[in-house]
Design a protein around this motif. Sequence first.
Motif, mmCIF file in Angstrom:
data_model
loop_
_atom_site.group_PDB
_atom_site.id
_atom_site.type_symbol
_atom_site.label_atom_id
_atom_site.label_comp_id
_atom_site.label_asym_id
_atom_site.label_seq_id
_atom_site.Cartn_x
_atom_site.Cartn_y
_atom_site.Cartn_z
ATOM 1 N N VAL A 1 65.129 22.535 -20.018
ATOM 2 C CA VAL A 1 66.290 22.131 -20.799
ATOM 3 C C VAL A 1 67.489 22.912 -20.286
ATOM 4 O O VAL A 1 67.494 24.143 -20.334
ATOM 5 N N ASP A 2 68.508 22.168 -19.773
ATOM 6 C CA ASP A 2 69.717 22.846 -19.297
ATOM 7 C C ASP A 2 69.383 23.903 -18.250
ATOM 8 O O ASP A 2 69.934 25.001 -18.283
ATOM 9 N N ASP A 3 68.452 23.575 -17.329
ATOM 10 C CA ASP A 3 68.085 24.513 -16.276
ATOM 11 C C ASP A 3 67.291 25.716 -16.771
ATOM 12 O O ASP A 3 67.133 26.690 -16.030
ATOM 13 N N LYS A 4 66.830 25.713 -18.025
ATOM 14 C CA LYS A 4 66.039 26.836 -18.520
ATOM 15 C C LYS A 4 64.661 26.315 -18.913
ATOM 16 O O LYS A 4 64.510 25.164 -19.280
ATOM 17 N N GLN B 1 68.704 18.373 -24.191
ATOM 18 C CA GLN B 1 68.189 18.179 -25.536
ATOM 19 C C GLN B 1 68.580 19.354 -26.418
ATOM 20 O O GLN B 1 68.842 20.451 -25.932
ATOM 21 N N GLY B 2 68.624 19.106 -27.698
ATOM 22 C CA GLY B 2 68.973 20.185 -28.615
ATOM 23 C C GLY B 2 70.469 20.206 -28.865
ATOM 24 O O GLY B 2 71.201 19.306 -28.485
ATOM 25 N N THR B 3 70.899 21.261 -29.499
ATOM 26 C CA THR B 3 72.308 21.367 -29.873
ATOM 27 C C THR B 3 72.995 22.452 -29.070
ATOM 28 O O THR B 3 72.433 23.524 -28.860
ATOM 29 N N LEU B 4 74.199 22.169 -28.630
ATOM 30 C CA LEU B 4 75.000 23.169 -27.947
ATOM 31 C C LEU B 4 76.388 23.160 -28.572
ATOM 32 O O LEU B 4 76.999 22.108 -28.722
ATOM 33 N N LEU B 5 76.850 24.347 -28.946
ATOM 34 C CA LEU B 5 78.203 24.466 -29.509
ATOM 35 C C LEU B 5 78.919 25.536 -28.728
ATOM 36 O O LEU B 5 78.360 26.585 -28.424
ATOM 37 N N THR B 6 80.166 25.287 -28.383
ATOM 38 C CA THR B 6 80.923 26.300 -27.679
ATOM 39 C C THR B 6 82.365 26.266 -28.141
ATOM 40 O O THR B 6 82.877 25.202 -28.515
ATOM 41 N N GLY C 1 68.746 14.305 -28.235
ATOM 42 C CA GLY C 1 67.475 14.094 -28.915
ATOM 43 C C GLY C 1 66.697 13.000 -28.219
ATOM 44 O O GLY C 1 67.092 12.521 -27.153
ATOM 45 N N GLN C 2 65.570 12.579 -28.805
ATOM 46 C CA GLN C 2 64.835 11.470 -28.207
ATOM 47 C C GLN C 2 64.437 10.458 -29.259
ATOM 48 O O GLN C 2 64.093 10.806 -30.386
ATOM 49 N N LEU C 3 64.564 9.172 -28.879
ATOM 50 C CA LEU C 3 64.187 8.097 -29.783
ATOM 51 C C LEU C 3 62.671 7.937 -29.780
ATOM 52 O O LEU C 3 62.067 7.604 -30.771
ATOM 53 N N ASN C 4 62.081 8.144 -28.601
ATOM 54 C CA ASN C 4 60.631 8.128 -28.459
ATOM 55 C C ASN C 4 60.318 8.890 -27.185
ATOM 56 O O ASN C 4 61.198 9.471 -26.585
ATOM 57 N N GLU C 5 59.038 8.889 -26.756
ATOM 58 C CA GLU C 5 58.659 9.720 -25.618
ATOM 59 C C GLU C 5 59.453 9.401 -24.375
ATOM 60 O O GLU C 5 59.633 10.251 -23.516
ATOM 61 N N HIS D 1 65.596 9.218 -24.087
ATOM 62 C CA HIS D 1 66.354 10.397 -24.485
ATOM 63 C C HIS D 1 67.820 10.047 -24.545
ATOM 64 O O HIS D 1 68.304 9.200 -23.812
ATOM 65 N N TYR D 2 68.550 10.752 -25.424
ATOM 66 C CA TYR D 2 69.976 10.475 -25.541
ATOM 67 C C TYR D 2 70.738 11.762 -25.780
ATOM 68 O O TYR D 2 70.156 12.787 -26.123
ATOM 69 N N ARG D 3 72.048 11.696 -25.591
ATOM 70 C CA ARG D 3 72.897 12.800 -26.017
ATOM 71 C C ARG D 3 74.274 12.249 -26.390
ATOM 72 O O ARG D 3 74.702 11.205 -25.897
ATOM 73 N N PHE D 4 74.932 12.988 -27.279
ATOM 74 C CA PHE D 4 76.324 12.718 -27.663
ATOM 75 C C PHE D 4 77.103 13.993 -27.438
ATOM 76 O O PHE D 4 76.571 15.077 -27.632
ATOM 77 N N TYR D 5 78.365 13.873 -27.060
ATOM 78 C CA TYR D 5 79.161 15.091 -26.959
ATOM 79 C C TYR D 5 80.583 14.815 -27.406
ATOM 80 O O TYR D 5 81.050 13.677 -27.368
ATOM 81 N N ALA D 6 81.264 15.879 -27.812
ATOM 82 C CA ALA D 6 82.689 15.787 -28.122
ATOM 83 C C ALA D 6 83.313 17.099 -27.672
ATOM 84 O O ALA D 6 82.711 18.157 -27.807
ATOM 85 N N ALA D 7 84.491 17.012 -27.094
ATOM 86 C CA ALA D 7 85.133 18.234 -26.607
ATOM 87 C C ALA D 7 86.629 18.131 -26.806
ATOM 88 O O ALA D 7 87.202 17.044 -26.768
#
Lengths: 186, 673
Positions: free
Chosen positions: A147-150, B180-185, B202-206, B209-215
Amino acid sequence: MLKPIASLMLLLATLAGGITARAQGSDSLPEYQLKALFLYNFAKFVDWPAGTFPETNSPIIIGVLGKDRFGPILDKTINQPLNGHPFVIRRFATVAEADGCHILFISDQETRRLDEILRSLKGRSILTVSEIENFARQGGLIQFITVDDKIRFLINNNAARSSGLRISSQLLNLAVKIYPDTPAAK
Amino acid sequence: MEADSRGRQWTRTAARISRISLLLLAWFTTSVTRADTNLLTLSLSDLMTKSIMRVSEPLSSVPAAVAVVTGNDIHRSGARTIPEALRLVPGLNVAQLDAAQWAVSARGFNDVFANKLLVMQDGRSIYTPLFSGVFWDVQGTMMEDIDRIEVVRGPGATLWGANAVNGVINIITKSAKETQGTLLTAGGGTQYRGFAGARYGGQLNENTHYRFYAAYANHNDAVLPNGNEAFDSWHLARGGFRVDWDAGDQNSFTFQGDGYAGWFHQIYGLFNPANPPTFSSFVRDEYEPRGGNVLGRWTRVFSASSELKLQVYYDRTEREAVIFREERDTVDLDLQHQFALGERNNVVWGFGYRVTSDREANNPTITFTPDNRTVHLFSAFVQDELTMLRNDAGENVVNLTFGSKFEHNDYTGIEIQPGARLLWAPRQRHTLWASISRAVRTPSRAEDDIALTQPTPGGPVTIYGNRRFESEELTAYELGYRARLHETFSVDAAAFYNVYDNLRSIEFGPSPTQPPGPFPTFPLHAENRLRGETYGAEFSAEWRVNDRWRLRPAYTFFEMQLRAGPGSTDTMSLQDEGKNPQHQFSLRSSMTLPHNIDFDCTFRYVDNLSAINVSSYVTADVRLGWRINRHWEIAVVGQNLVENRHAEFRPSFITTQTADIPRSVYGQVTCRF
């Protein structure tokens, strides 16, 4: 001119820092060296059934099944005993030969034979580890993901219990996901 | 008096730097007393903060001047925008004009409207057909989502087509599975007043996979040469998504999209016919660019050596400034098939279709005739990689890659761009390559249809487009050498000799095809009467001094000679020779200190640009980061540290303010879970 002096000082600080620093490794390591270190730590935080290691210096056997992506880095990295138990690394082409391992790393090339492999290992106290997709969901014990290179890992705790292995809560807490997928498992 | 206060600021900075370095030195020396620790004592949590080291071996078999900047390199440099990340690439000219404008090119011809580079993001072309260059102010994505930026210097025309004259830049984002997972900066500082980003994967099934971002980023004004604030601050919000579906062993699909909206301050020099005697006005504007895109890609794997890729995307951009208003829609379809032919051939072929349609709102300063236009581009290419010699171990020793791209565009008809590259690996870990290629830069909308009026000391001047404008041509001769001289040391060198013909010149007189404007201005028009040669060499090396310290020096040498062809009245464009630095040098130091602290420095030297009165400069960017644990990371980044402020480039064609880049610092906190 003062400009180059400041640059030079920054440069010297950088160089000096580099020469004297003794750190526990850089912020990035080759993929399979990292995974070897994880295997060592899995041995630390997993309990095998009583009697698996009769002597205080009984070896811990790590097997690699199938195409070996580690290479010599595996033997070079895991070069110290754990609590007196030295490590022995073996490589196998078929699961039938993989008797007597305590940890078995299954190559991603074995994806098609995975069902068959897990079936023949059923009931034996072997910590199965792999990078194969859905390994943990299908009954493998620990699955590596990136995940993210880790490096992260997923654990199938039910499968661990049925194999007679007890995974320490320290290891379970660091897993990204624990199977089966029930709230109680988290 | 200014020199005096500058001197005092200098001493203060030098003192500050030496104080910090002494502190660091003290810290390191105390850790030295601890016994040499080995990797097995790293805790599980520590291991989870380590990144996978990307090995750059695959480049050794590429017969071109390639550089790859990894996501980790970008993270360690503290770059918050794409052009800042491009500074890490050896051989690229990256110059910042003001808070939002950048001039980026390779092997010469740098300008805010530089037009010889093809730039793509995830296979989507991000250069605008309006002037064949890039609006860098709006490009980007969440920096943490970038997997790598691949840069090829030299013509990539065979595979990529027209506009890939001096190079190709491809910004590649991570797959959804890898985010995957959450990232906040979030962070802020002196130039970056504030920025924040959030991403969830996240993932809908095996298999899906998807992701959303806002910056969001809010950037301060740069400074004017006299030390006052410029008027070029900006803020920009962007967001997007990506879905990856692995539909079995053979098929995979990707669907992604982004959108952005920004507000930028700028001062424009406008033509104002009602304002004698200069007929100009300088207007403070807040321009608003907006845009979005959606892209779909299907990859089908037939076998280990055969793969088919089909991609479709739609891109919309809107830009509303007092000097310029455009709406543009682009649809692009691309098919590529790669397969092995026999034992020795690896063939890639493909075809593509692109249609781009625009609507311009005309004003006295910038007028397009016609004010809306739809342009179609058809292309096809074929390339074969022929293994001429293999050694006993089955590895390629001599490889010949040859092919051509064929295009039909609405401006110049059919263009053919052939190329050949030879690769020779005389020994393990040593590679020599050579190439000859032809590339063209097809006309842009502006070169055909514009009437750009700018105030000058001698009165207002209008540059008209010319429907008979031809493609600029390049014949490039390149040589390169790449070697891993030691486990810890590798070098990469490339040399080139480029012959250009039909380069754009600005000639006296009205345009042969565009009607004169309503106001009596002095006319100039675009022609292709310039030619010239460029030659140079690019060196880069990587030295892993030890486990925790990596040094990467790079040096670029460049010379350009331009000549006006027969009948040309252009003396202005010859000045472009002086817009390229003769020497560029950079040194990147990446260090990991005890307790998971990262310390990175990048030093840059750029030679002077005589044509635009920009003197040579040395600058340094420094990042100090602390990976506290597997969830939290904090960092402090200093940029352009050496001088209080310095100039890197100047505007051209369109008058905007002349700004310098000030020294700046920002802090950042990142959380992952």
